[in-house]
Design a protein around this motif. Structure first.
Motif, PDB file in Angstrom:
ATOM      1  N   ARG A 157       2.305   7.955  -5.731  1.00  0.00           N
ATOM      2  CA  ARG A 157       1.675   7.533  -6.988  1.00  0.00           C
ATOM      3  C   ARG A 157       1.361   8.767  -7.827  1.00  0.00           C
ATOM      4  O   ARG A 157       1.258   9.863  -7.296  1.00  0.00           O
ATOM      5  N   ASP A 158       1.193   8.578  -9.122  1.00  0.00           N
ATOM      6  CA  ASP A 158       0.876   9.743  -9.949  1.00  0.00           C
ATOM      7  C   ASP A 158      -0.492   9.644 -10.623  1.00  0.00           C
ATOM      8  O   ASP A 158      -0.818  10.421 -11.496  1.00  0.00           O
ATOM      9  N   ASN A 159      -1.295   8.662 -10.211  1.00  0.00           N
ATOM     10  CA  ASN A 159      -2.667   8.624 -10.707  1.00  0.00           C
ATOM     11  C   ASN A 159      -3.575   8.143  -9.583  1.00  0.00           C
ATOM     12  O   ASN A 159      -3.105   7.696  -8.546  1.00  0.00           O
ATOM     13  N   GLY A 160      -4.879   8.255  -9.795  1.00  0.00           N
ATOM     14  CA  GLY A 160      -5.827   7.890  -8.755  1.00  0.00           C
ATOM     15  C   GLY A 160      -6.517   9.116  -8.204  1.00  0.00           C
ATOM     16  O   GLY A 160      -6.458  10.202  -8.796  1.00  0.00           O
ATOM     17  N   TYR A 161      -7.169   8.935  -7.051  1.00  0.00           N
ATOM     18  CA  TYR A 161      -7.986  10.003  -6.465  1.00  0.00           C
ATOM     19  C   TYR A 161      -7.735  10.118  -4.967  1.00  0.00           C
ATOM     20  O   TYR A 161      -7.410   9.129  -4.318  1.00  0.00           O
ATOM     21  N   PHE A 162      -7.918  11.325  -4.454  1.00  0.00           N
ATOM     22  CA  PHE A 162      -7.937  11.546  -3.019  1.00  0.00           C
ATOM     23  C   PHE A 162      -9.352  11.945  -2.626  1.00  0.00           C
ATOM     24  O   PHE A 162      -9.924  12.863  -3.228  1.00  0.00           O
ATOM     25  N   ASP A 163      -9.905  11.265  -1.634  1.00  0.00           N
ATOM     26  CA  ASP A 163     -11.170  11.675  -1.031  1.00  0.00           C
ATOM     27  C   ASP A 163     -10.820  12.358   0.276  1.00  0.00           C
ATOM     28  O   ASP A 163     -10.060  11.806   1.084  1.00  0.00           O
ATOM     29  N   LEU A 164     -11.359  13.547   0.502  1.00  0.00           N
ATOM     30  CA  LEU A 164     -11.155  14.254   1.754  1.00  0.00           C
ATOM     31  C   LEU A 164     -12.325  13.945   2.675  1.00  0.00           C
ATOM     32  O   LEU A 164     -13.484  14.098   2.282  1.00  0.00           O
ATOM     33  N   ALA A 221       0.845  -1.201   0.000  1.00  0.00           N
ATOM     34  CA  ALA A 221       0.000   0.000   0.000  1.00  0.00           C
ATOM     35  C   ALA A 221       0.879   1.249   0.000  1.00  0.00           C
ATOM     36  O   ALA A 221       1.921   1.279   0.642  1.00  0.00           O
ATOM     37  N   PRO A 222       0.463   2.286  -0.719  1.00  0.00           N
ATOM     38  CA  PRO A 222       1.256   3.524  -0.731  1.00  0.00           C
ATOM     39  C   PRO A 222       1.169   4.234   0.618  1.00  0.00           C
ATOM     40  O   PRO A 222       0.181   4.102   1.328  1.00  0.00           O
ATOM     41  N   ASP A 246      -7.720   4.011  -6.052  1.00  0.00           N
ATOM     42  CA  ASP A 246      -7.545   3.770  -7.472  1.00  0.00           C
ATOM     43  C   ASP A 246      -8.855   3.139  -7.924  1.00  0.00           C
ATOM     44  O   ASP A 246      -9.199   2.046  -7.464  1.00  0.00           O
ATOM     45  N   GLY A 247      -9.625   3.842  -8.734  1.00  0.00           N
ATOM     46  CA  GLY A 247     -10.964   3.370  -9.083  1.00  0.00           C
ATOM     47  C   GLY A 247     -11.838   3.379  -7.840  1.00  0.00           C
ATOM     48  O   GLY A 247     -11.923   4.383  -7.148  1.00  0.00           O
ATOM     49  N   ASP A 248     -12.460   2.242  -7.513  1.00  0.00           N
ATOM     50  CA  ASP A 248     -13.315   2.154  -6.319  1.00  0.00           C
ATOM     51  C   ASP A 248     -12.590   1.556  -5.121  1.00  0.00           C
ATOM     52  O   ASP A 248     -13.178   1.376  -4.067  1.00  0.00           O
ATOM     53  N   THR A 249     -11.315   1.215  -5.284  1.00  0.00           N
ATOM     54  CA  THR A 249     -10.565   0.544  -4.216  1.00  0.00           C
ATOM     55  C   THR A 249      -9.753   1.546  -3.404  1.00  0.00           C
ATOM     56  O   THR A 249      -8.867   2.219  -3.947  1.00  0.00           O
ATOM     57  N   VAL A 250     -10.054   1.658  -2.108  1.00  0.00           N
ATOM     58  CA  VAL A 250      -9.269   2.526  -1.216  1.00  0.00           C
ATOM     59  C   VAL A 250      -7.990   1.777  -0.851  1.00  0.00           C
ATOM     60  O   VAL A 250      -8.034   0.665  -0.324  1.00  0.00           O
ATOM     61  N   LEU A 251      -6.837   2.384  -1.172  1.00  0.00           N
ATOM     62  CA  LEU A 251      -5.546   1.729  -0.958  1.00  0.00           C
ATOM     63  C   LEU A 251      -4.837   2.201   0.305  1.00  0.00           C
ATOM     64  O   LEU A 251      -4.002   1.490   0.838  1.00  0.00           O
ATOM     65  N   ALA A 252      -5.164   3.413   0.780  1.00  0.00           N
ATOM     66  CA  ALA A 252      -4.472   3.925   1.968  1.00  0.00           C
ATOM     67  C   ALA A 252      -5.246   5.085   2.582  1.00  0.00           C
ATOM     68  O   ALA A 252      -5.998   5.779   1.897  1.00  0.00           O
TER      69      ALA A 252
END
Length: 184
Positions: free
Chosen positions: A29-36, A2-3, A74-80
């Protein structure tokens, strides 16, 4: 694996009503999303740009006070998940402190450095902040200095301080001007 993701407030410190701050989230990482998230509820989503996302809070009100964290996905998967940063919105009732550093803001590695946060109030305590840290570096009580022994490159950065008193209510100062520490 995990990052690792980090979160910090810029500029650091309590903000006044009507003021602004930015919550910065980053990862390797350089792609994906951050949810606050605020107090456990998702409030905003940003796409990653050059490994970071910046969430701005402007014209702050008491409703912006809370515990914020970032979830990287990344997509619908929360990685960290990040640590939590506390954002406080309070009136400033104390004079603005002045931050100084001895022997100076440009020092050799291994030197001892002393930060002094000066405020015209008899009982104020102060927090020393370093931009990029999720929490304050140190609490400094009245007439005390913050000494960093044997400084190294990791101590470099943009410092500021903010003071408060614990009377019947908590009263805050504005944040001092910033001071950059360079370690050679």
């Amino acid at each position: 694996g995990a990052p690792t993701i980090s979160i910090f407030q810029k500029p650091a410190g309590v903000i006044p009503p009507g003021g602004s701050t930015t919550i910065c989230c980053s990862c390797q990482r350089d792609n994906g999303y951050f949810d606050l998230y605020k107090d456990g509820h998702r409030v905003r989503t940003l796409e990653l740009r050059s490994s970071r996302a910046e969430f701005s809070i402007s014209n702050a009100t008491q409703k912006d006070t809370g515990a914020y964290s970032c979830h990287y996905r990344d997509g619908d998967t929360v990685l960290a998940h990040s640590e939590t940063v506390e954002i406080w919105v309070r009136e400033f009732r104390l004079p603005k402190p002045v931050l100084s550093v001895l022997p100076g803001h440009d020092v050799a590695a291994g030197a001892d450095v002393v930060f002094r946060c000066t405020i015209a109030h008899p009982k104020a305590g102060c927090f020393l902040y370093l931009e990029g840290w999720v929490k304050e570096v140190k609490f400094i009580s009245k007439d005390e200095d913050c000494k960093l022994s044997h400084v190294h490159k990791g101590n470099e950065g943009r410092y500021s301080c903010q003071c408060f008193t614990r009377n019947a209510s908590l009263e805050w100062s504005a944040v001092s001007e910033t001071l950059d520490l360079v370690v050679r």
